[in-house]
Each structure stands twice: as C-alpha cells, then as structure tokens.
Scaffold this active site. Structure first.
Site, PDB file in Angstrom:
ATOM      1  N   ASP A   1       0.383   0.903  -4.274  1.00 53.93           N
ATOM      2  CA  ASP A   1       0.186   0.913  -2.828  1.00 53.93           C
ATOM      3  C   ASP A   1       0.412  -0.518  -2.334  1.00 53.93           C
ATOM      4  OD1 ASP A   1      -0.275   1.658  -0.224  1.00 53.93           O
ATOM      5  OD2 ASP A   1      -2.093   2.799  -0.637  1.00 53.93           O
TER       6      ASP A   1
HETATM    7  C1  NOJ Z   1      -0.836   1.931   2.681  1.00 53.56           C
HETATM    8  C2  NOJ Z   1      -1.281   3.356   2.565  1.00 53.56           C
HETATM    9  O1  NOJ Z   1      -2.432   3.447   1.766  1.00 53.56           O
HETATM   10  C3  NOJ Z   1      -0.226   4.291   1.996  1.00 53.56           C
HETATM   11  O2  NOJ Z   1      -0.668   5.613   2.160  1.00 53.56           O
HETATM   12  C4  NOJ Z   1       1.093   4.079   2.668  1.00 53.56           C
HETATM   13  O3  NOJ Z   1       2.045   4.967   2.140  1.00 53.56           O
HETATM   14  C5  NOJ Z   1       1.495   2.629   2.456  1.00 53.56           C
HETATM   15  N1  NOJ Z   1       0.523   1.764   3.108  1.00 53.56           N
HETATM   16  C6  NOJ Z   1       2.883   2.345   2.985  1.00 53.56           C
HETATM   17  O4  NOJ Z   1       2.883   2.328   4.355  1.00 53.56           O
END
Ligand code: NOJ
Length: 715
Positions: A275
């Site tokens: 993430d």
């Molecule tokens: C953080 C989030 O937790 C995740 O769900 C998302 O896909 C990513 N950012 C990318 O934007």
C-alpha cells in the site's frame, strides 16, 4: 495451482524467463517500482527502465477526500507508454493503475451498498462496466476489489468492502474479479484486479484506521481470509498488502501471510504491491532501521512492488550488491510482475485507442445498470402500515422533501470516486419531483430548516427526509467514535415528528449507523448507503413503487455505538447473552442488534415452509418452500445458516453457508435449494489447519440471520 489461471500459462513463463535473462539489476528493480506521474513527466526514468508502473493519482487519499487528482486520459498514458516501449532498452511496457473502486465515471453504489444487493451476478456486471470505462482511459489495473471483512463500523473503510460475512464476501470477491478481468485479461476492455488489503486490515483495534490488528490466526483464517482466497482462486492478478501490523508483524513485512499462506498454500502466481508508502512505514512501525532495511524486509516477505515509497528503486540494487539480499528474491518478484504484464497483453497492445472513451463512458446502458444496482442495494428497514410505496390513491399527496442530502449530487457517490462528476447526478429531491406521477405534489424545501419550513409543513401530508453521512465521513482515514447521525439531524427529525407530519427517512451512509431513535420516529426508513450516479432516480423509483426494495443488510446494525464490534456469527460463550441475569450483556442496553445481518423488508411478504433435509452420502440437500404472500411481485433472498453444535473448538452460533434469489409473483411458491458438503463445514482447527469434524449440525433457512425454519442433520 489453478489451471484456468492466465498467469500460469507456459508461454507466459517462457517469455518471462527470456526477458529476465536479459535484464540488468537496475532494470529488475525498476520493474518493482511504482511512481506517481509528475509534471514534467519522468521520461528519463522511464527510458532507463527505472519505473515499472504508474499510479495515476496524486495523493494517497485521492477520491476519499477532496479529490486533487487530474483526470486520466488515454493520450497521457500512451505518451508515457511510447517512451517505455520504444525508447527503453528492453521495451517493457508500463502498467497504469488507478483506484477504480465502484465504477469509473458510471458510479455504482459504494461496495457496502453493492454487497447489500446480495447479487454477485449484478456486481460482476458493474465491475465489468467499470473495467470497460477505465480501460478506455488508459488504465490497465484497478486497486479493487477491497475485500476487508469488518465487524466494527466505526472503521470508515467498512464502506469500501463487502461487510461482515466471509461467505457473502467470497461470493462478491469472485464476482468482482471476474467482472474486472473477464476470462481474458488481455482484452482491451479488461483490468487486472488487485484484492486488498491483504489481510485482516478491517479488524483494526478500536475501529481506528491504520491501527494494529490482534486477532488469532484462526479468526484471521476463518473470517478475514476467505474472500482473498476466493479472489485468488478466481484468478486475481495482484494483491495489495495492508498498512497494518498483524500481531506484531506489519503486513508489508509479513512472510507468513505473503509467502507461506498466499504463495505456498494457495498457489498465487501474480504479484503483491505494497500500500501507499507502506514499505517506508516499516521504519515508522519500528521493525526496520531505515529504507534499505525496510526494502529488504518487504521483498523477502513477498511484497513485489513498492507503491511510491522509492525504497526499492533507491535501495534494492545496493542491498543485493552488498549481499544483504539475494538476487533470487528480486528475480522472483520481477518474474511475478512480468507475468501479469504479459497476461494483461501489454506487450502485444500497449496503447489505448483514444477514441474509445467517448463511445463507452457513461452510456445509457451503464446508467441503467447503475440504477438497477442502486434499486437492489437500498434496504427497507421499516414500513409502518405499508406506507410505501406511495400510491396515487393513498392519503399522502403533498410531499415535502428536504434534509441535508435532499439536493445532494456528487455526495451520492460516496467514498473513493476519482472520476465521478456531480453534474452527472440528479438529486433525490429533483428525481422525486421529475418522476412523481399525478396526483403527487413534491415540494423541495431548503436544506436548512427555519421557521418558514415549519409553517410550510402545516400543509403537507408527508415529509421525505434525506439524512445521513457526507461521503468524507466514511472511507479511508475516516473512522468515527460515535455511530449516531451527525449533529443536528436527530433534532430535525424530532421536530418534524413533533409537528405531526409522517416521516419517510432516506439514510445515506457509508456504514451502519446507530439510528434507533430515528427509526422509532419515522414511519418508513430506506437505508440507501451512498447509491451512486443513479441514486436519485433509484430512490424515487422505490418510493413510487416502480421498483421494489430487495436489499438485505450485509452488516449488523447496532442499537448503540457501545455495542460494537457486533456481528451475527459470534461464538456462544458459557453464559450466552440474554436480557437479564449473569449473562454476556450490557446492563444498560437490550441485547441484540437494531436490525440483524441479512435483514431487509419488501413491499410484499414471504412465507417459508416445508423445510426438507435429504442426505446423499457426504452431501446434504436442504430445501424450503418460499411463498410470496402479498400482492406485489418481488425478489426474496433466501438464506441458509449453519451451526456446528459440538466441536473441538467453540464455533459460531450461526454461519451463512448459502443464499439464493427467488423472483416470486403474488401467491407464487418456489423452492430454495442448498447443498452442503464437508468442505462447507470445515473450519480452522486447534493446530491452525483446516479440519472437518463429524457430528450434529443445526441448519436454518429463512429471511435473515435471526429467523428461519430450523432443522438438524448429522454428517
Ligand atoms: C491507500 C489505500 O489504502 C489503498 O486502498 C489505495 O488503493 C491506495 N492508497 C492507492 O490510492
């Protein structure tokens, strides 16, 4: 290994090996690096093979907060792609990712709302439309489906997932992966899926986003992992590791989850992306000394691509050269990434036809599907004296529509919608006015009640109040400590009630709210989640009876915040919860939810009868007759629950093991059929391995988790 999986094709493996043999260490590490597109674009880095993927957003919270991301277009992606394909040494194409969570421009209900449809087929269609639209804009990879089971609605991200149940969550996981990827990921209208946030993220302590998770491996396996397993079995090309620390080991460095379970047990062939910045955050968690250490720990655990932290691209080559990281680990990660790029057809058709967007985005068919999903996602919680649907011959002709979200447009999208546009939406108030049949008169009143409002109300027959949460009150980094309606809304409802006007409450929300008092005051309550681009018309259709509510709760609705975590598939305890005595209860609150998991009313009624259990070897067939006892044709969702009565471990008091949708004409009876085998009754045993224990099982078939015909079988 799944043989139908496009990632395990022999030709793909051969091309991966050929490429890998020609790559320098820097080029390998480049494939493992995902960056944000900058202005001016990083053309030199692309040329040098230092970037494997772009995330086409500008902030981690894009789409969850005020959206600062620019629109993505095929031309922009093509320009970068051309540099990668024609000017980099090996011509390896870039993979463009974006958060296409519940629709691209055609925004469907939030995932929790889609879960309330209990209709995997429809959800698959929605994912397929999202893929078609996003792919036309140059995207080939979506960071969806979000599969985090959540038992604590304080956690704002419950909005993004399938709710509290692993069986329903698994059915939706399969549907979304199939919808995004189809049976051929290389088709120009398909996206690689990314099941996230592996795993257990929804169990954040206290419901606070990003918080650590301390649940047993058994609970993780039985409750939180099944949707991920389903996504992997359905061929999901990628997974995203969660931000959180599971039992002391942040997932971005958790070898047990990322390698032992995911690769070795499940045979996952795709790649794992971290993430946002999570590789660097290993330093903040306190398990890595610096980015170099973090990069080694993450790659070794099984994170193949670093989302924007820069830790891999800046550190990995040096770590390999100094002997701290084996080149085999890097090769393995690159192999997985190339496998996905090949299966996605990027080497054969790296560019997107810029003309396609105009043809496929927000078409009337896509809007029709969004409307259908919005119909099916709304849950009718209360309908006193069959007030709804509003009938021309009924007593309610002059109807006032107001409340904080009556005129809302973009807010109907809910969290995580980068590409929805408010101008595509008709508000609930406008849709009611536009579609009201004679003799209804719709008065759209100001959102902010004042004295004149109460004066106006003297002359109306009914108030439709649109209340609930702003989308920014749910989703990422939007946990709350209080599940009641935001300040002022209860008072507004009370004052309308005191004025003697019957109330139809439309609740927009990203989570189950604790609305006991409001439900008591209203005559009818329609829980609409955030219903998407067609939400206005869908609500109007339901109120006027052009559509019949069929949504069922994918989460338990609490009476009060203090009850959470509250979920139907809990264990029994030695002193089971009751409203009195020394039982597992609160002394200041009745036991039980406001509405149970699986609950939802219709404009008709259904009767369950004649349950049969027939055993055929090691398979059990369970059936029941379902009759539409009312006067309106409608869909019922028949649900099957099971309890393992005596086992080596305490088992849930009920577990959903099947559901089916029956469309019944007035007076019609159909049979709901289910089958159960040992596999369905397997759980994680004392040694953390799957076990089936023969014995007696109770079984229920009914309308929700707190009702049903009951039977028993022995297997
Ligand atoms: C953080 C989030 O937790 C995740 O769900 C998302 O896909 C990513 N950012 C990318 O934007």
């Amino acid at each position: 290994m799944n043989t139908s999986n496009p990632l395990s094709h022999p030709q793909v493996e051969q091309r991966v090996n050929e490429l890998l043999a020609r790559m320098t260490l820097e080029e390998k590490v480049g494939q493992m690096n995902q960056e944000l597109p900058l202005a001016p674009p990083q053309l030199d880095a692309v040329r040098a093979g230092r970037i494997g993927s772009f995330i086409t957003e500008v902030s981690a919270l894009a789409g969850a907060g005020v959206d600062p991301s620019p629109a993505v277009r095929a031309e922009i992606c093509n320009d970068l792609q051309r540099v990668a394909v024609t000017e980099s040494r090996l011509g390896i194409p870039l993979l463009f990712g974006r958060d296409v969570i519940h629709g691209y421009r055609t925004i469907f209900p939030i995932p929790l709302g889609m879960a309330a449809t209990w209709n995997p087929e429809r959800v698959e269609q929605a994912a397929s439309v999202a893929a078609m639209e996003a792919a036309a804009a140059g995207i080939k990879w979506t960071f969806a489906p979000m599969l985090d089971i959540a038992r604590d609605p304080r956690w704002g991200r419950i909005a993004e997932g399938p709710g509290e149940d692993p069986f329903l969550g698994s059915a939706l996981a399969r549907a979304m992966v199939r919808g995004f990827q189809g049976d051929n990921l290389s088709r120009p209208d398909k996206l690689a899926a990314c099941a996230k946030h592996y795993a257990g993220y929804g169990a954040a302590e206290g419901g606070r986003d990003y918080n650590f998770v301390d649940i047993s491996m058994r609970t993780l396996r039985d409750v939180y992992l099944p949707p991920f397993r389903a996504a992997v079995d359905a061929g999901a090309a990628t997974l995203m590791s969660g931000f959180h620390d599971y039992s002391g080991v942040p997932v971005a460095a958790n070898r047990t989850l990322l390698t032992d379970v995911l690769r070795e047990e499940w045979g996952f062939q795709g790649f794992v992306v971290s993430d946002w910045n999570a590789v660097h955050e290993l330093v903040v968690h306190g398990i890595a000394a610096d980015d170099g250490d973090a990069a080694v720990k993450a790659t070794t655990a099984g994170v193949d691509m670093d989302m924007i932290a820069g830790a891999y691209v800046n550190q990995l080559a040096q770590q390999v050269r100094s002997g701290r990281l084996s080149i085999d680990v890097v090769d393995q990660a690159v192999r997985r990434i190339l496998r996905v790029k090949l299966a996605a057809g990027l080497f054969d058709h790296p560019y997107t036809d810029p003309q396609r967007a105009a043809r496929v985005i927000l078409t009337p068919d896509h809007r029709a599907l969004a409307r259908q999903l919005a119909h099916e996602s709304c849950v009718l919680l209360k309908n006193e004296n069959n007030l709804l649907p509003l009938r021309p011959e009924g007593p309610f002709k002059r109807i006032a529509v107001f409340g904080p979200f009556a005129q809302a447009r973009g807010e109907l999208f809910g969290t995580w919608t980068l590409d929805g546009r408010a101008e595509d939406v008709t508000s609930i108030a406008d849709a009611l006015r536009e579609t009201a049949p004679t003799p209804f008169e719709i008065l759209c009143l100001s959102d902010k009640p004042d004295e004149s409002l109460y004066h106006t109300l003297m002359g109306v027959d009914l108030a439709v109040l649109v209340v609930g949460e702003h989308p920014r009150r749910s989703g990422e980094a939007a946990s709350v400590s209080n599940l009641e309606l935001p300040a002022g809304q209860r008072q507004m409802i009370e004052s309308i009630h005191d004025a003697g006007v019957p109330i139809v409450l439309i609740v927009l929300a990203g989570r189950p709210l604790a609305i006991k008092r409001e439900v008591d005051l209203a005559h009818a309550v329609l829980y609409a989640w955030h219903p998407g681009v067609e939400g206005g018309y869908a609500v109007a259709d339901l109120l006027f009876g052009r559509a019949v509510p069929s949504g069922r709760l994918p989460v338990t609705m609490p009476r009060a915040t203090g009850q959470v975590p509250i979920y139907y598939n809990h264990r029994n305890t030695g002193r089971p919860a009751a409203n009195r005595g020394d039982s597992s209860r609160y002394i200041d609150l009745p036991i039980g939810p406001l509405f149970p998991f699986g609950f939802g009313l219709s404009y008709t009624t259904f009767r369950y009868s004649d349950m049969r259990i027939v055993q055929n070897g090691r398979t059990v067939h369970i059936s029941a007759q379902v009759t539409n006892t009312g006067a309106i044709a409608a869909v019922e969702t028949a649900q099957l629950y099971v309890r393992d009565v005596v086992a080596s471990l305490t088992r849930p008091v009920k577990e959903l093991k099947g559901f089916c949708k029956l469309f019944l004409q007035p007076g019609e009876t159909q049979t709901a059929h289910f089958t159960l085998s040992e596999e369905d009754l397997t759980f994680t045993g004392l040694d953390d391995r799957p076990v089936f224990e023969p014995g007696v099982f109770h079984v229920w078939v009914g309308a929700h988790s707190a009702s049903g015909l009951q039977g028993t079988f022995e297997l």
